[in-house]
Design a protein around this motif. Structure first.
Motif, PDB file in Angstrom:
ATOM      1  N   LEU A 168       0.720  -1.117   0.057  1.00 16.03           N
ATOM      2  CA  LEU A 168      -0.020   0.024  -0.026  1.00 16.03           C
ATOM      3  C   LEU A 168       0.921   1.321   0.006  1.00 16.03           C
ATOM      4  O   LEU A 168       2.022   1.020   0.329  1.00 16.03           O
ATOM      5  CB  LEU A 168      -0.857   0.087   1.259  1.00 16.03           C
ATOM      6  CG  LEU A 168      -1.666  -1.072   1.245  1.00 16.03           C
ATOM      7  CD1 LEU A 168      -2.603  -1.055   2.469  1.00 16.03           C
ATOM      8  CD2 LEU A 168      -2.683  -1.261   0.114  1.00 16.03           C
ATOM      9  N   PRO A 169       0.533   2.372  -0.480  1.00 18.35           N
ATOM     10  CA  PRO A 169       1.146   3.617  -0.401  1.00 18.35           C
ATOM     11  C   PRO A 169       1.842   3.901   1.031  1.00 18.35           C
ATOM     12  O   PRO A 169       2.953   4.231   0.886  1.00 18.35           O
ATOM     13  CB  PRO A 169       0.141   4.709  -0.770  1.00 18.35           C
ATOM     14  CG  PRO A 169      -1.025   3.921  -1.638  1.00 18.35           C
ATOM     15  CD  PRO A 169      -1.135   2.592  -0.972  1.00 18.35           C
ATOM     16  N   LYS A 170       0.893   3.622   2.137  1.00 14.00           N
ATOM     17  CA  LYS A 170       1.576   3.834   3.421  1.00 14.00           C
ATOM     18  C   LYS A 170       1.707   2.409   3.817  1.00 14.00           C
ATOM     19  O   LYS A 170       0.723   1.773   3.962  1.00 14.00           O
ATOM     20  CB  LYS A 170       0.312   4.597   4.133  1.00 14.00           C
ATOM     21  CG  LYS A 170       0.889   4.700   5.738  1.00 14.00           C
ATOM     22  CD  LYS A 170      -0.235   5.665   6.567  1.00 14.00           C
ATOM     23  CE  LYS A 170       0.124   5.708   8.007  1.00 14.00           C
ATOM     24  NZ  LYS A 170      -0.991   6.254   8.778  1.00 14.00           N
ATOM     25  N   PRO A 171       2.939   2.085   4.344  1.00 18.99           N
ATOM     26  CA  PRO A 171       3.177   0.588   4.802  1.00 18.99           C
ATOM     27  C   PRO A 171       2.315   0.192   5.846  1.00 18.99           C
ATOM     28  O   PRO A 171       2.039   1.031   6.777  1.00 18.99           O
ATOM     29  CB  PRO A 171       4.812   0.776   5.121  1.00 18.99           C
ATOM     30  CG  PRO A 171       5.188   1.772   4.234  1.00 18.99           C
ATOM     31  CD  PRO A 171       4.028   2.978   4.171  1.00 18.99           C
ATOM     32  N   ALA A 172       2.040  -0.973   5.754  1.00 18.58           N
ATOM     33  CA  ALA A 172       0.882  -1.607   6.789  1.00 18.58           C
ATOM     34  C   ALA A 172       1.620  -2.973   7.137  1.00 18.58           C
ATOM     35  O   ALA A 172       2.471  -3.745   6.451  1.00 18.58           O
ATOM     36  CB  ALA A 172      -0.369  -1.794   6.215  1.00 18.58           C
ATOM     37  N   PRO A 173       1.608  -3.148   8.455  1.00 14.77           N
ATOM     38  CA  PRO A 173       2.312  -4.762   8.862  1.00 14.77           C
ATOM     39  C   PRO A 173       1.456  -5.736   8.137  1.00 14.77           C
ATOM     40  O   PRO A 173       0.369  -5.701   7.998  1.00 14.77           O
ATOM     41  CB  PRO A 173       2.058  -4.684  10.291  1.00 14.77           C
ATOM     42  CG  PRO A 173       0.807  -3.722  10.600  1.00 14.77           C
ATOM     43  CD  PRO A 173       0.744  -2.579   9.579  1.00 14.77           C
ATOM     44  N   VAL A 174       2.394  -6.829   7.571  1.00 13.39           N
ATOM     45  CA  VAL A 174       1.838  -7.858   7.025  1.00 13.39           C
ATOM     46  C   VAL A 174       1.747  -9.032   7.811  1.00 13.39           C
ATOM     47  O   VAL A 174       2.782  -9.396   8.613  1.00 13.39           O
ATOM     48  CB  VAL A 174       2.925  -8.252   5.746  1.00 13.39           C
ATOM     49  CG1 VAL A 174       2.474  -9.482   5.091  1.00 13.39           C
ATOM     50  CG2 VAL A 174       2.846  -6.941   4.723  1.00 13.39           C
ATOM     51  N   LEU A 175       0.978  -9.838   7.748  1.00 12.37           N
ATOM     52  CA  LEU A 175       0.855 -11.081   8.577  1.00 12.37           C
ATOM     53  C   LEU A 175       1.360 -12.331   7.596  1.00 12.37           C
ATOM     54  O   LEU A 175       0.866 -12.398   6.538  1.00 12.37           O
ATOM     55  CB  LEU A 175      -0.863 -11.422   8.761  1.00 12.37           C
ATOM     56  CG  LEU A 175      -1.118 -12.682   9.400  1.00 12.37           C
ATOM     57  CD1 LEU A 175      -0.312 -12.795  10.878  1.00 12.37           C
ATOM     58  CD2 LEU A 175      -2.455 -13.013   9.594  1.00 12.37           C
ATOM     59  N   LEU A 176       2.361 -12.971   8.297  1.00  7.77           N
ATOM     60  CA  LEU A 176       3.020 -13.903   7.452  1.00  7.77           C
ATOM     61  C   LEU A 176       2.665 -15.416   8.259  1.00  7.77           C
ATOM     62  O   LEU A 176       2.935 -15.435   9.238  1.00  7.77           O
ATOM     63  CB  LEU A 176       4.435 -13.614   7.448  1.00  7.77           C
ATOM     64  CG  LEU A 176       5.416 -14.534   6.542  1.00  7.77           C
ATOM     65  CD1 LEU A 176       4.974 -14.706   5.250  1.00  7.77           C
ATOM     66  CD2 LEU A 176       6.838 -14.272   6.837  1.00  7.77           C
ATOM     67  N   ILE A 177       2.008 -16.186   7.474  1.00  4.98           N
ATOM     68  CA  ILE A 177       1.859 -17.720   7.873  1.00  4.98           C
ATOM     69  C   ILE A 177       2.701 -18.776   6.973  1.00  4.98           C
ATOM     70  O   ILE A 177       2.470 -18.707   5.815  1.00  4.98           O
ATOM     71  CB  ILE A 177       0.228 -17.887   7.897  1.00  4.98           C
ATOM     72  CG1 ILE A 177      -0.345 -16.958   8.702  1.00  4.98           C
ATOM     73  CG2 ILE A 177       0.072 -19.402   8.241  1.00  4.98           C
ATOM     74  CD1 ILE A 177      -1.984 -16.964   8.479  1.00  4.98           C
ATOM     75  N   GLN A 178       3.444 -19.539   7.700  1.00  3.07           N
ATOM     76  CA  GLN A 178       4.213 -20.440   7.038  1.00  3.07           C
ATOM     77  C   GLN A 178       3.681 -21.718   7.701  1.00  3.07           C
ATOM     78  O   GLN A 178       4.070 -21.924   8.906  1.00  3.07           O
ATOM     79  CB  GLN A 178       5.660 -20.308   7.205  1.00  3.07           C
ATOM     80  CG  GLN A 178       6.097 -18.850   6.615  1.00  3.07           C
ATOM     81  CD  GLN A 178       7.620 -18.669   6.727  1.00  3.07           C
ATOM     82  OE1 GLN A 178       8.163 -19.234   5.653  1.00  3.07           O
ATOM     83  NE2 GLN A 178       8.223 -17.735   7.440  1.00  3.07           N
ATOM     84  N   VAL A 179       3.327 -22.614   6.693  1.00  2.90           N
ATOM     85  CA  VAL A 179       2.990 -24.086   7.408  1.00  2.90           C
ATOM     86  C   VAL A 179       3.736 -25.176   6.422  1.00  2.90           C
ATOM     87  O   VAL A 179       3.809 -24.963   5.285  1.00  2.90           O
ATOM     88  CB  VAL A 179       1.402 -24.106   6.824  1.00  2.90           C
ATOM     89  CG1 VAL A 179       0.918 -25.609   7.597  1.00  2.90           C
ATOM     90  CG2 VAL A 179       0.741 -23.045   7.579  1.00  2.90           C
ATOM     91  N   GLU A 180       4.265 -26.023   7.167  1.00  6.22           N
ATOM     92  CA  GLU A 180       4.672 -27.224   6.500  1.00  6.22           C
ATOM     93  C   GLU A 180       3.785 -28.233   5.882  1.00  6.22           C
ATOM     94  O   GLU A 180       3.051 -28.866   6.787  1.00  6.22           O
ATOM     95  CB  GLU A 180       5.597 -27.921   7.563  1.00  6.22           C
ATOM     96  CG  GLU A 180       6.516 -28.851   6.884  1.00  6.22           C
ATOM     97  CD  GLU A 180       7.569 -29.762   7.954  1.00  6.22           C
ATOM     98  OE1 GLU A 180       8.645 -30.006   7.672  1.00  6.22           O
ATOM     99  OE2 GLU A 180       7.077 -30.026   8.968  1.00  6.22           O
ATOM    100  N   LEU A 181       3.693 -28.273   4.549  1.00  2.00           N
ATOM    101  CA  LEU A 181       2.868 -29.285   3.921  1.00  2.00           C
ATOM    102  C   LEU A 181       3.439 -30.656   4.110  1.00  2.00           C
ATOM    103  O   LEU A 181       2.873 -31.655   4.382  1.00  2.00           O
ATOM    104  CB  LEU A 181       2.493 -29.057   2.617  1.00  2.00           C
ATOM    105  CG  LEU A 181       2.111 -27.275   2.489  1.00  2.00           C
ATOM    106  CD1 LEU A 181       2.071 -27.327   0.960  1.00  2.00           C
ATOM    107  CD2 LEU A 181       0.694 -27.382   3.125  1.00  2.00           C
ATOM    108  N   GLU A 182       4.657 -30.969   3.513  1.00  2.00           N
ATOM    109  CA  GLU A 182       5.411 -32.136   3.526  1.00  2.00           C
ATOM    110  C   GLU A 182       6.897 -31.766   4.131  1.00  2.00           C
ATOM    111  O   GLU A 182       7.218 -30.753   4.129  1.00  2.00           O
ATOM    112  CB  GLU A 182       5.308 -33.026   2.253  1.00  2.00           C
ATOM    113  CG  GLU A 182       4.028 -33.593   1.847  1.00  2.00           C
ATOM    114  CD  GLU A 182       3.199 -32.331   0.802  1.00  2.00           C
ATOM    115  OE1 GLU A 182       4.277 -31.569   0.353  1.00  2.00           O
ATOM    116  OE2 GLU A 182       2.072 -32.472   0.582  1.00  2.00           O
TER     117      GLU A 182
END
Length: 491
Positions: A168-182
């Motif tokens: 976005l033009p004004k930075p916003a905090p990003v939610l990062l989700i990392q899941v192990e599939l295999e």
């Protein structure tokens, strides 16, 4: 509130001396405390609402993420890159998706109440929706230096069409989700909260709200000050009228307008002033009548005394009658000298004292005076009479007299100092009372009646001033006239 301020024992320079200042201070403190309490309550409610909103939004977002994870788990591994490519060509979705061999290390944004609330809710919801998930990593990060894959490609380096829902033009905090599939396969999901700038809701006292509070406070204080001035204006008029009346002036009647309490006070003041005026007029008439009535029998007694054959007795009668006649004249003089009817004007002290000094020097007395350039607002004849009485006393009892004029704390001080024997310390308290004479005074001035200091004190007090009598530090006696207000130095 004023009682509480007094109990605090604030220093005199903090607690105003005027009624307007104290009422204004009370209103300022009251408004500030009210706003502070209101802001604390409102901020607590707003934070509670913000936490609930973030918890609800995080729960919905976690459900969407778990659906995406289940969808990719249902696909063959070789189809997953194709689906991700289709998502990107279609303009992206809520999530920026990528498949990596290991979790991407990120600089997490934590330690804030709302981010911790959101992360806890997302983790709880994902564990509930994905009970068989092998490993799970969740974090908030800023998008400027956020890596997307295990090769180190940054989010900001990806095509704009792929990241338009995140960058976005004004930075916003990003939610990062990392899941192990295999084993060796990690799904990378990056997205924004439904309210990208949810962190700002955790601080209710924003700049705009503080500005609004300041403007509201200024408006309330301005209205309060105007109301206080409107309320105390009649009190100022009453104070001025009382001061003028105390100086012998005849101020106009107070207007009977304003609050009921002030109207009652104004009427009581007018009644008191009329009673005092009647008393003063009656007193003057009484003394004039007594003086007139006593002079005739005194004169008759003097004539009859001349008929006495014994010379010693005749002289004694004459002395007693002369003393009685002087007492009558002195009492009448006390009344007249204390109540001189003249208007106050600007008096040049150098000219007034200079004439008095020259007259005393022509009479053979040693008197010194240094010009000061000071002026004072006073009744000229009354002030001259008061200074003259002090000067005459000094000339009687001192071999040398010094006159000085100075300014101290906004007041004019006229000092008459002689180099005589002074006054016993135990007798200082009684000086200035009518007919009070000390032993050395009787021996040096047998014709006096002890009224000079009393008359001078009455005149000075009628000007709102004070007469101070004391022995000089290096010998002699000094009388100081202190006149407040209405003073200036013409330079």
């Amino acid at each position: 509130m004023l009682d509480r301020l007094r109990r605090l024992r604030l220093p005199g320079h903090i607690l105003p001396s005027s009624l307007q200042g104290r009422l204004t201070l009370v209103m300022v403190i009251g408004v500030l405390l009210t706003q502070l309490a209101g802001n604390i309550i409102w901020a607590a409610q707003r934070r509670a609402e913000a936490r609930e909103e973030v918890r609800t939004a995080a729960q919905h977002l976690a459900h969407s993420a778990s659906s995406a994870v289940r969808f990719f788990l249902s696909l063959p591994p070789n189809y997953r890159p194709l689906i991700i490519q289709q998502f990107r060509e279609m303009g992206g979705t809520r999530f920026l998706v990528n498949i990596n061999r290991a979790p991407v290390p990120v600089r997490s944004l934590g330690g804030q109440e709302l981010t911790d609330t959101a992360l806890a809710q997302v983790r709880a919801t994902l564990k509930e929706d994905l009970p068989n998930a092998r490993k799970l990593q969740i974090a908030f990060a800023w998008p400027d230096r956020l890596p997307v894959d295990d090769e180190g490609i940054l989010l900001a380096e990806m095509p704009e069409t792929w990241t338009q829902h995140i960058m976005l033009p004004k930075p916003a905090p990003v939610l990062l989700i990392q899941v192990e599939l295999e084993p060796g396969t990690w799904m990378y999901l990056a997205t924004l909260m439904p309210n990208p700038y949810f962190l700002e809701t955790g601080n209710p006292l924003t700049r705009d709200r503080l500005l609004l509070q300041a403007l509201s406070l200024a408006a309330v204080l301005l209205v309060s000050i105007l109301v206080v001035r409107w309320i105390i204006r009649p009190l100022a008029a009453l104070s001025e009228a009382a001061t003028a009346f105390g100086k012998g002036e005849n101020p106009p009647a107070l207007p009977e307008t304003g609050s009921r309490e002030f109207v009652t006070t104004a009427r009581a003041f007018e009644d008191m002033r009329k009673r005092i005026q009647r008393y003063m007029e009656d007193r003057e008439r009484l003394f004039v009548s007594i003086s007139h009535d006593l002079r005739t029998p005194i004169m008759r007694l003097k004539l009859r005394t001349e008929l006495l054959d014994e010379e010693a007795m005749r002289d004694e009668f004459h002395d007693d009658l002369d003393e009685l006649d002087m007492m009558v004249k002195g009492a009448l003089q006390t009344v007249k000298d204390s109540d001189i009817h003249e208007n106050a004007t600007e008096v040049r002290l150098d000219a007034l004292l200079g004439r008095m000094v020259r007259d005393a020097q022509l009479a053979g007395h040693e008197v010194s005076f240094t010009a000061s350039g000071q002026m004072v607002t006073a009744k000229p004849l009354a002030l001259k009479r008061a200074i003259g009485n002090l000067l005459n006393n000094a000339l009687y009892y001192g071999a040398r007299v010094e006159l000085a004029v100075g300014e101290n704390a906004g007041n004019i001080e006229i000092v008459v100092r002689d180099h005589g024997p002074g006054v016993p310390e135990e007798a200082l308290a009684g000086l200035g009372q009518p007919y009070v004479r000390l032993e050395h005074g009787r021996s040096r001035n047998s014709g006096g009646m002890g009224l000079g200091l009393s008359i001078a004190r009455g005149i000075v007090q009628a000007h709102g001033g004070e007469l101070l009598l004391a022995n000089a530090p290096d010998g002699g006696f000094q009388a100081t006239i202190v006149l407040p207000g209405g003073l200036f130095n013409p330079g």
